[in-house]
Design a protein around this motif. Structure first.
Motif, short mmCIF file in Angstrom:
data_model
loop_
_atom_site.label_atom_id
_atom_site.label_comp_id
_atom_site.label_asym_id
_atom_site.label_seq_id
_atom_site.Cartn_x
_atom_site.Cartn_y
_atom_site.Cartn_z
N LEU A 136 5.57 -2.86 -10.84
CA LEU A 136 5.92 -2.72 -9.42
C LEU A 136 7.02 -3.69 -8.98
O LEU A 136 7.93 -3.29 -8.24
CB LEU A 136 4.67 -2.91 -8.56
CG LEU A 136 3.60 -1.82 -8.69
CD1 LEU A 136 2.38 -2.16 -7.83
CD2 LEU A 136 4.17 -0.46 -8.29
N ALA A 140 10.44 -2.49 -7.28
CA ALA A 140 10.78 -2.98 -5.94
C ALA A 140 12.15 -3.64 -5.92
O ALA A 140 12.93 -3.47 -4.97
CB ALA A 140 9.71 -3.96 -5.46
N SER A 401 -5.25 -6.83 -7.85
CA SER A 401 -5.68 -5.56 -8.43
C SER A 401 -7.07 -5.67 -9.03
O SER A 401 -7.92 -4.79 -8.85
CB SER A 401 -4.68 -5.12 -9.50
OG SER A 401 -5.11 -3.95 -10.16
N PRO A 439 9.64 6.56 -6.52
CA PRO A 439 9.01 5.35 -5.98
C PRO A 439 7.81 5.65 -5.08
O PRO A 439 6.79 4.95 -5.15
CB PRO A 439 10.14 4.68 -5.20
CG PRO A 439 11.39 5.15 -5.87
CD PRO A 439 11.10 6.56 -6.28
N LEU A 440 7.92 6.70 -4.26
CA LEU A 440 6.81 7.05 -3.37
C LEU A 440 5.58 7.47 -4.18
O LEU A 440 4.44 7.09 -3.86
CB LEU A 440 7.23 8.17 -2.42
CG LEU A 440 6.15 8.66 -1.43
CD1 LEU A 440 5.73 7.52 -0.51
CD2 LEU A 440 6.67 9.84 -0.63
N VAL A 443 3.88 4.40 -5.47
CA VAL A 443 3.15 3.68 -4.43
C VAL A 443 1.82 4.37 -4.14
O VAL A 443 0.77 3.72 -4.06
CB VAL A 443 4.00 3.59 -3.15
CG1 VAL A 443 3.17 3.06 -1.98
CG2 VAL A 443 5.21 2.68 -3.37
N VAL A 444 1.85 5.70 -4.00
CA VAL A 444 0.62 6.45 -3.74
C VAL A 444 -0.35 6.29 -4.91
O VAL A 444 -1.56 6.10 -4.72
CB VAL A 444 0.94 7.94 -3.48
CG1 VAL A 444 -0.35 8.74 -3.36
CG2 VAL A 444 1.78 8.09 -2.23
N THR A 446 -0.58 3.79 -6.98
CA THR A 446 -1.14 2.44 -6.95
C THR A 446 -2.27 2.32 -5.94
O THR A 446 -3.31 1.70 -6.20
CB THR A 446 -0.03 1.41 -6.62
OG1 THR A 446 1.02 1.53 -7.58
CG2 THR A 446 -0.57 -0.01 -6.64
N VAL A 447 -2.07 2.91 -4.78
CA VAL A 447 -3.12 2.90 -3.75
C VAL A 447 -4.37 3.62 -4.26
O VAL A 447 -5.50 3.14 -4.10
CB VAL A 447 -2.60 3.54 -2.45
CG1 VAL A 447 -3.75 3.71 -1.45
CG2 VAL A 447 -1.49 2.70 -1.85
#
Length: 465
Positions: A136, A140, A401, A439-440, A443-444, A446-447
């Motif tokens: 990440l 980033a 995490s 990237p989106l 992110v999703v 990872t959540v």
């Protein structure tokens, strides 16, 4: 004859009560030094290979970038030595297979659906976190930092740089899919041995290859999980004690002969890594030649495990060197191309007499070969500086995490697919041009891999006490 029982840690072998030689407890704590060594060496060989083939010329602030494989075709056979990722996939499976077998239970009986789902979820979710979270900060940096420096270097150049810097992520996309298939591979090898699934995977790779060469669109991409499951299945067999070193040597020799035959008789190109504008690629998508070459390499690497284990354990110096390499090899792999890009950017904007002189040399001349190691070493130094900067934030992310519970099965499936697809998009297109899907998706993913509610409740309980 040396058998794979000697590939297991001494503590594991001594306490084993299972037919395959794996124990229920010692295997979870004992470390295989040779596995750590092969894993670290695989990553570092790739790093050095990327640095070796990077041909950068800087004259009057004009940067020209090419690849050694593109301008010097005589180097193509060298790729057979440096394409070592099959070894990484294989030793990862060597470590995971006994643990998965223990968790799944009986190797001959039927495993209930609920037990298999639970084991699969725990394995895949934990592996996905270990792979995605450290990547990440790298993502980033390029998503947020790329546009910030576009004014200094130009949007097109930054776009190319981001794509080059993020190329190391490709294997994470595939490794995620392979990890999702690994519990199934354990069950198949337990029931049928290693030969049948590996032959079937090779046949599938060949069939996909034929369809791809016939012009069927998109079908070639199926070979990413198929081809890289071959060394992983081999690693499962070794981890479960199903193969001895003699058979590994024989299989590796046979695979090498087949690989040479594919080049000589079937028209496969020699390089087993990517070559720009090549009419036919063994790498993207993976070909049958890459599958057979990887099988030969993995067999060879796994067969030397017992001797390598003994050699590594003889002195404290070797053990310390292995510990350092094992700790930092993945970070160096993830950041090494960013380090090279940063070195070139510094040379463009800052007066660095030695580096400027090195980058001004005409490629492929005798002088270039003599000074190219200076560029490689400088890129590695910059990479280590970058790692020193990002190591603390990365460690913080990993601690955060670990504080979260693992997600459920559905979330794990969706997160794995999103992470793999998002990484593939970033690798193929970089972060320039306003592309946000990759990237989106990461992110999703990872959540989804973190049960926020469970962690929040745990934090509240700790604060009350």
């Amino acid at each position: 004859m040396s058998t794979t029982s000697s590939l297991q840690p001494a503590a594991t072998a001594a306490t084993s009560t299972r037919p395959d030689g794996a124990s229920h407890d010692a295997d979870r704590t004992a470390r295989l030094r040779w596995v750590d060594a092969v894993r670290a060496a695989s990553l570092l060989v790739v790093v050095l290979g990327h640095y070796l083939i990077a041909v950068v010329v800087l004259r009057d602030d004009d940067v020209t970038v090419s690849a050694l494989l593109d301008i010097a075709p005589w180097t193509h056979p060298v790729t057979w030595a440096v394409q070592v990722m099959a070894c990484f996939f294989a030793v990862g499976a060597v470590v995971a297979a006994p643990r998965l077998a223990d968790d799944l239970g009986s190797s001959t009986g039927t495993v209930s659906g609920s037990t298999f789902r639970s084991v699969w979820r725990a394995h895949v979710a934990s592996r996905a976190r270990q792979l995605v979270v450290p990547a990440l900060p790298l993502l980033a940096l390029w998503v947020l930092g790329g546009p910030a420096v576009a004014g200094l270097f130009g949007a097109d150049l930054v776009g190319v740089a981001s794509q080059a810097a993020l190329v190391p992520l490709w294997f994470l996309a595939v490794y995620l899919l392979v990890q999702a298939l690994l519990p199934m591979a354990v069950r198949v090898v337990q029931r049928h041995g290693a030969l049948r699934p590996i032959v079937l995977l090779l046949a599938a790779a060949g069939a996909v290859d034929a369809l791809h060469l016939a012009g069927v669109p998109f079908v070639g991409w199926l070979n990413f999980p198929i081809v890289w499951m071959i060394p992983s299945t081999l690693g499962v067999a070794v981890g479960l004690g199903s193969l001895d070193t003699v058979r590994l040597w024989r299989a590796g020799a046979a695979a090498l002969v087949v690989a040479l035959g594919l080049v000589a008789l079937a028209g496969y190109p020699v390089p087993v890594v990517g070559v720009t504008d090549a009419a036919r690629s063994n790498n993207s998508p993976p070909s049958l030649l890459l599958a057979v070459h990887g099988l030969a390499y993995a067999c060879t690497a796994l067969s030397v495990g017992p001797r390598l284990e003994a050699w590594l354990g003889r002195t404290a110096t070797r053990r310390r060197a292995l510990a350092v390499a094992g700790r930092w090899s993945m970070a160096v792999y993830l950041w090494h191309m960013t380090g090279l890009v940063a070195l070139v950017a510094l040379a463009v904007r800052v007066d660095l007499p030695v580096i400027d002189a090195v980058l001004a040399v005409e490629p492929l001349t005798t002088t270039w070969w003599l000074v190219h190691p200076v560029q490689m070493a400088a890129a590695l130094v910059v990479t280590l500086v970058v790692i020193a900067v990002v190591s603390r934030p990365t460690a913080w992310l990993l601690r955060r995490s670990a504080a979260h519970a693992l997600p459920g099965t559905t979330r794990t499936v969706v997160a794995t697919l999103l992470a793999s697809g998002g990484i593939a998009d970033v690798v193929l297109h970089g972060t320039a041009g306003g592309r946000v899907w990759g990237p989106l998706a990461l992110v999703v993913a990872t959540v989804l891999l973190h049960d926020v509610g469970d962690e929040t409740r745990s934090s509240r309980r700790r604060s009350r006490t």
